[in-house]
Design a protein around this motif. Sequence first.
Motif, PDB file in Angstrom:
ATOM      1  N   SER A 129       0.847  -1.192   0.000  1.00 18.52           N
ATOM      2  CA  SER A 129       0.000   0.000   0.000  1.00 18.52           C
ATOM      3  C   SER A 129       0.882   1.242   0.000  1.00 18.52           C
ATOM      4  N   PHE A 130       0.271   2.369  -0.340  1.00 18.86           N
ATOM      5  CA  PHE A 130       1.051   3.616  -0.369  1.00 18.86           C
ATOM      6  C   PHE A 130       1.653   3.917   1.001  1.00 18.86           C
ATOM      7  N   GLY A 131       0.875   3.687   2.060  1.00 21.82           N
ATOM      8  CA  GLY A 131       1.375   3.934   3.405  1.00 21.82           C
ATOM      9  C   GLY A 131       2.556   3.042   3.747  1.00 21.82           C
ATOM     10  N   GLN A 132       2.491   1.755   3.354  1.00 26.72           N
ATOM     11  CA  GLN A 132       3.587   0.829   3.606  1.00 26.72           C
ATOM     12  C   GLN A 132       4.836   1.220   2.809  1.00 26.72           C
ATOM     13  N   GLN A 133       4.631   1.645   1.582  1.00 23.70           N
ATOM     14  CA  GLN A 133       5.760   2.118   0.772  1.00 23.70           C
ATOM     15  C   GLN A 133       6.417   3.331   1.420  1.00 23.70           C
ATOM     16  N   LYS A 134       5.592   4.217   1.930  1.00 25.47           N
ATOM     17  CA  LYS A 134       6.111   5.423   2.566  1.00 25.47           C
ATOM     18  C   LYS A 134       6.943   5.063   3.794  1.00 25.47           C
ATOM     19  N   LYS A 135       6.451   4.124   4.594  1.00 24.56           N
ATOM     20  CA  LYS A 135       7.182   3.727   5.791  1.00 24.56           C
ATOM     21  C   LYS A 135       8.499   3.053   5.433  1.00 24.56           C
ATOM     22  N   MET A 136       8.498   2.258   4.353  1.00 23.13           N
ATOM     23  CA  MET A 136       9.742   1.629   3.922  1.00 23.13           C
ATOM     24  C   MET A 136      10.784   2.678   3.539  1.00 23.13           C
ATOM     25  N   MET A 137      10.362   3.715   2.800  1.00 17.48           N
ATOM     26  CA  MET A 137      11.306   4.754   2.372  1.00 17.48           C
ATOM     27  C   MET A 137      11.776   5.599   3.552  1.00 17.48           C
ATOM     28  N   ILE A 138      10.916   5.832   4.522  1.00 19.66           N
ATOM     29  CA  ILE A 138      11.331   6.555   5.726  1.00 19.66           C
ATOM     30  C   ILE A 138      12.381   5.739   6.473  1.00 19.66           C
ATOM     31  N   ALA A 139      12.158   4.437   6.582  1.00 23.32           N
ATOM     32  CA  ALA A 139      13.134   3.560   7.237  1.00 23.32           C
ATOM     33  C   ALA A 139      14.463   3.577   6.496  1.00 23.32           C
ATOM     34  N   PHE A 140      14.408   3.500   5.172  1.00 20.49           N
ATOM     35  CA  PHE A 140      15.640   3.509   4.383  1.00 20.49           C
ATOM     36  C   PHE A 140      16.369   4.845   4.542  1.00 20.49           C
ATOM     37  N   GLY A 141      15.608   5.949   4.462  1.00 15.51           N
ATOM     38  CA  GLY A 141      16.224   7.268   4.591  1.00 15.51           C
ATOM     39  C   GLY A 141      16.915   7.457   5.922  1.00 15.51           C
ATOM     40  N   LEU A 142      16.278   7.006   7.000  1.00 11.94           N
ATOM     41  CA  LEU A 142      16.894   7.119   8.322  1.00 11.94           C
ATOM     42  C   LEU A 142      18.136   6.254   8.418  1.00 11.94           C
ATOM     43  N   ALA A 143      18.085   5.064   7.809  1.00 13.08           N
ATOM     44  CA  ALA A 143      19.217   4.134   7.898  1.00 13.08           C
ATOM     45  C   ALA A 143      20.423   4.578   7.082  1.00 13.08           C
ATOM     46  N   THR A 144      20.237   5.507   6.125  1.00  8.28           N
ATOM     47  CA  THR A 144      21.393   6.000   5.372  1.00  8.28           C
ATOM     48  C   THR A 144      22.359   6.777   6.251  1.00  8.28           C
ATOM     49  N   ASN A 145      21.838   7.345   7.338  1.00  9.82           N
ATOM     50  CA  ASN A 145      22.653   8.157   8.250  1.00  9.82           C
ATOM     51  C   ASN A 145      23.354   9.295   7.525  1.00  9.82           C
ATOM     52  N   THR A 146      22.674   9.861   6.524  1.00 13.16           N
ATOM     53  CA  THR A 146      23.221  11.033   5.844  1.00 13.16           C
ATOM     54  C   THR A 146      23.136  12.244   6.770  1.00 13.16           C
ATOM     55  N   SER A 147      23.984  13.221   6.521  1.00 16.37           N
ATOM     56  CA  SER A 147      23.983  14.418   7.364  1.00 16.37           C
ATOM     57  C   SER A 147      22.765  15.287   7.114  1.00 16.37           C
ATOM     58  N   VAL A 148      22.126  15.124   5.935  1.00 18.05           N
ATOM     59  CA  VAL A 148      20.895  15.852   5.634  1.00 18.05           C
ATOM     60  C   VAL A 148      19.829  14.847   5.207  1.00 18.05           C
ATOM     61  N   LEU A 149      18.680  14.901   5.868  1.00 21.46           N
ATOM     62  CA  LEU A 149      17.540  14.066   5.505  1.00 21.46           C
ATOM     63  C   LEU A 149      16.354  14.990   5.249  1.00 21.46           C
ATOM     64  N   ILE A 150      15.819  14.928   4.032  1.00 27.56           N
ATOM     65  CA  ILE A 150      14.700  15.773   3.631  1.00 27.56           C
ATOM     66  C   ILE A 150      13.483  14.896   3.389  1.00 27.56           C
ATOM     67  N   MET A 151      12.356  15.269   3.974  1.00 26.98           N
ATOM     68  CA  MET A 151      11.120  14.520   3.801  1.00 26.98           C
ATOM     69  C   MET A 151       9.989  15.467   3.427  1.00 26.98           C
ATOM     70  N   ASP A 152       9.359  15.198   2.286  1.00 27.31           N
ATOM     71  CA  ASP A 152       8.270  16.030   1.799  1.00 27.31           C
ATOM     72  C   ASP A 152       6.944  15.324   2.076  1.00 27.31           C
TER      73      ASP A 152
END
Length: 276
Positions: A129-152
């Motif tokens: 579902s769209f919500g599940q896809q969104k949560k997966m990408m949020i998890a991936f983004g956080l796990a990158t540990n980049t110095s800048v994380l942007i979420m729209d």
Amino acid sequence: MIDIENLDFGYSQKSILLENLNLRLNVGHIYGLLGKNGIGKSTLLKNIAGLAFPISGNCKMNGMPTFKRKPSFLQKLFFIPEEIHMPSVTSKVFVNRTAHFYPNFDRDYFYKLLNDFDVEAENNLNKLSFGQQKKMMIAFGLATNTSVLIMDEPTNGLDIPSKVQFRKVISSALSGDRCIIISTHQVRDLDSLIDTVIVLHEKKIILNSSIDDIGEKLLFSPFSKSNKDKLIYQEDNAIGNNTISLNINENYNKVDMELLFNAIIHDSNAILQSLN
């Protein structure tokens, strides 16, 4: 960290969305970017991510123009757009193909977040579902540990329990060497999460202030009688009214971000003068 200087942007010279923007964003903060729909929030984020190019002015990260999108820049920034399109692979395959682009990617943390979000790692992403896809990408983004994380608009598509979990993981993800920028029109979803409010209105950044500063200078209260002469903004509701007035005693109080945003859109001068 991120420096925006005299930035003008438009999809044509006759249609300017952002005008003479000046903004500095530093690590160690969770910024909430607020604005009405269609005002240019996503466009501003795309300029920061190097996905859009200013007509004039500069947008730099650590002194590097973002539009050049050099590998050293891309390794330090992750951008989660509002609309996402997932490939027909599982989360495990996605990580195996993508995580190596981010030197500080934490696989254990990624799978922990998937578990916290109740996302099955073995399911094909395009079938979620769209919500599940969104949560997966949020998890991936956080796990990158980049110095800048942007979420729209990261909470679009999330149910209430997922929004609660989102706030928990974002709060725990902030560190002294990370800058998190979240854009939303659902102001309540950022309540008690962000530490700095940025408001984009009529092509300009009209507010860039910490929650602490706002709470010290403005009083958010359901009653106005005691501060009637200091009243700045009033909003009627079914059980009375909510008000913003001058915090004459400088007692810290909880900032109602939705009320603050409505007050700024109604009369930005009254609020901005009170915060100066």
